[in-house]
Scaffold this motif. Sequence first.
Motif, short mmCIF file in Angstrom:
data_model
loop_
_atom_site.label_atom_id
_atom_site.label_comp_id
_atom_site.label_asym_id
_atom_site.label_seq_id
_atom_site.Cartn_x
_atom_site.Cartn_y
_atom_site.Cartn_z
N PRO A 157 0.83 -1.20 0.00
CA PRO A 157 0.00 0.00 0.00
C PRO A 157 0.86 1.26 0.00
N LYS A 158 0.61 2.16 -0.91
CA LYS A 158 1.35 3.42 -0.96
C LYS A 158 0.34 4.55 -0.91
N LEU A 159 -0.10 4.82 0.31
CA LEU A 159 -1.20 5.76 0.51
C LEU A 159 -0.81 7.19 0.22
N GLY A 160 0.47 7.49 0.36
CA GLY A 160 0.95 8.84 0.04
C GLY A 160 0.89 9.06 -1.46
N ALA A 161 1.35 8.07 -2.18
CA ALA A 161 1.28 8.15 -3.65
C ALA A 161 -0.18 8.06 -4.07
N GLY A 162 -0.97 7.35 -3.28
CA GLY A 162 -2.39 7.24 -3.58
C GLY A 162 -2.73 6.01 -4.39
N PHE A 163 -1.88 4.98 -4.34
CA PHE A 163 -2.21 3.74 -5.04
C PHE A 163 -1.70 2.52 -4.27
N ILE A 164 -2.17 1.36 -4.72
CA ILE A 164 -1.71 0.09 -4.14
C ILE A 164 -0.85 -0.59 -5.20
N VAL A 165 0.37 -0.97 -4.85
CA VAL A 165 1.24 -1.68 -5.79
C VAL A 165 0.93 -3.17 -5.72
N ALA A 166 0.69 -3.77 -6.88
CA ALA A 166 0.47 -5.22 -6.95
C ALA A 166 1.75 -5.85 -7.49
N MET A 167 2.39 -6.68 -6.67
CA MET A 167 3.66 -7.31 -7.06
C MET A 167 3.35 -8.61 -7.80
N THR A 168 3.78 -8.70 -9.06
CA THR A 168 3.51 -9.92 -9.84
C THR A 168 4.82 -10.60 -10.21
N GLY A 169 4.74 -11.87 -10.55
CA GLY A 169 5.92 -12.60 -10.99
C GLY A 169 7.04 -12.49 -9.99
N ASN A 170 8.29 -12.44 -10.49
CA ASN A 170 9.43 -12.34 -9.57
C ASN A 170 10.08 -10.97 -9.65
N ILE A 171 9.28 -9.96 -9.55
CA ILE A 171 9.80 -8.61 -9.74
C ILE A 171 10.57 -8.13 -8.49
N LEU A 172 11.72 -7.52 -8.73
CA LEU A 172 12.58 -7.06 -7.63
C LEU A 172 12.56 -5.54 -7.55
N THR A 173 12.48 -5.01 -6.34
CA THR A 173 12.49 -3.55 -6.20
C THR A 173 13.90 -3.03 -5.90
N MET A 174 14.87 -3.92 -5.82
CA MET A 174 16.27 -3.52 -5.78
C MET A 174 17.00 -4.37 -6.82
N PRO A 175 17.30 -3.76 -8.00
CA PRO A 175 17.97 -4.56 -9.04
C PRO A 175 19.39 -4.92 -8.63
N GLY A 176 19.97 -5.91 -9.34
CA GLY A 176 21.37 -6.24 -9.13
C GLY A 176 22.18 -5.76 -10.33
N LEU A 177 23.49 -5.91 -10.26
CA LEU A 177 24.34 -5.54 -11.39
C LEU A 177 24.59 -6.76 -12.27
N PRO A 178 24.75 -6.56 -13.59
CA PRO A 178 25.02 -7.71 -14.46
C PRO A 178 26.49 -8.13 -14.41
N LYS A 179 26.83 -9.19 -15.12
CA LYS A 179 28.20 -9.71 -15.13
C LYS A 179 29.18 -8.65 -15.63
N HIS A 180 28.76 -7.90 -16.66
CA HIS A 180 29.62 -6.83 -17.17
C HIS A 180 28.90 -5.49 -16.97
#
Length: 552
Positions: free
Chosen positions: A511-534
């Motif tokens: 829930p992001k009441l300040g933004a005014g919406f609810i985030v629906a997390m689907t699949g394997n989505i990450l909110t902190m990405p990683g770095l690739p090999k290169h």
Amino acid sequence: MTDIEIAQSVKMDKITKVAERLGLGEDDIEPYGSYKAKINLPLKAKPQTKRKLILVTSINPTPAGEGKSTVTVGLGDAFHLLHKKVVIALREPSLGPVMGMKGGATGGGYAQVVPMEDINLHFTGDMHALTAANNTLAALIDNHIQQGNELEIDQRRIVWKRTLDINDRALRKIVIGLGGPVQGVPREDGFDITVASELMAILCLAKDLHDLKERINRIVIGYTRERQPITVKDLQVGGAIAALLKEAIKPNLVQTLAHTPAIVHGGPFANIAHGCNSVLATQTALDLGDYTITEAGFGADLGAEKFLDIKVPVLQKTPDTIVIVATIKALKLNGGQPLAELATENLAALAHGFANLEHHINSMKRYGVPVVVAINRFTQDTQAEIDQLVQACQKLGIEAVDTDVWAKGGAGALDLAQTVLQTVEESKEFTPLYTPESNLTEKIDTIVTKIYGGAHVDYSKKALNQLRRFKKLGWDKLPVCMAKTQYSLSDDAKLLGAPQDFTIHVKSFVPKLGAGFIVAMTGNILTMPGLPKHPAALDIDIDDNGKISGLF
Ligand code: ADP
């Protein structure tokens, strides 16, 4: 030449001059050096009345990005060449992908906003201000618990995470407060990338400082043991957090290589956040120019849907034309041609992959706004491929325009500009996708079936429990912000083209009441990405004179 070499070879106008051409005087801007400025709001000058808004979106991207920013900038330069009063409104880049894999967000070739090194690195410090504000709130929460926890915050149910504008997978899940009573109360915590934070969404949706503070006060930071939500207002720190964003809320003015004014402000990702630049930036562009050209992140299933369903109700202005950017190579990839072979002509793969573009055309058309396709030409594309794509669009009654802005700048989008100049004048009736009164599951159902082309939505046990609680708390009628992979219409990144009859898996809600919406997390989505090999960082350098290279 690389993007950065092209950018460095062009002499920029002083930002005061760019501002002057927009009717902004010395007191209306705060220069950050010679080529960047913050715009002071509210504007003193009388707003323009024409206010035509052009939204640039795209098909599902391939890992390289499809050139949405490049086309947005090139189209703006074409309007400028045609002597139209135009302002471009873009998002500001996040450092994470700049150092990681995506590259910058300043366009490419001869269609770029500059100074590109500054915009891609620290710019005017907005990201840092957001990170600091976010983490100040985190520190205040932990301090509240340390000092006696008057609000009875359950430390296992704190949802406010720390942020950093860096792809740092090691910080996704952490334990803090170790080391005994004076070091705080131990608990599990984690970091999100700054552009996924609720504060970023708030900054991008706030109408002014007052609205910013109100929204911050509404943020839910966690729950009591009885599962009662605790807000920033309860902590009484909304004023302090808003004060930290005093400068960050002001839109940033820069220019393109062709000196077209560009407002670059706010940068949420469209896969994990709402993906549009700030309402204030778009609003300011509309007030200053006759034509505003803006983009929404990733494909039309993510960025454009969120633009139309989340941003438009706040902006109170609907687009006059939607431009869908497509590339031959991305359509061929969607049609099954392997990544390594995309430079080879393949009309069959193009025909097959066209299903993806057709899907996006149809889903955008249902909003009642004219749709135009921009074919972002790459040097390897053959004329036969371009012709086939133009004809396929024609059969759907859609004009597809060959665009070559990467190589030619604005001159490569004059035809596109002429087409758009006509479509923005067409009469239209904006049809929202869902009514505000419908509940969360109805909204998700509508997005999945009408925009993604899916058949079912599957909710995890956790998601179902959350839905029941949200209903009791009166949050079940808020807009939905889907967090989904950008690569597919489904939540499986490998399902390319236009998959049918698939199921979207909702794992949880945030829930992001300040933004005014609810985030629906689907699949394997990450909110902190990683770095690739290169990581891109391996190619970036700076010489003894401060000249940066390898930034793409
Ligand atoms: P998006 O906004 O879709 O993520 P960008 O506009 O940022 O994509 O472009 C991504 C990268 O692709 C940039 O480095 C840009 O220089 C490059 N690019 C875009 N269009 C072209 C083109 N027509 N030819 C060659 N490179 C391109």
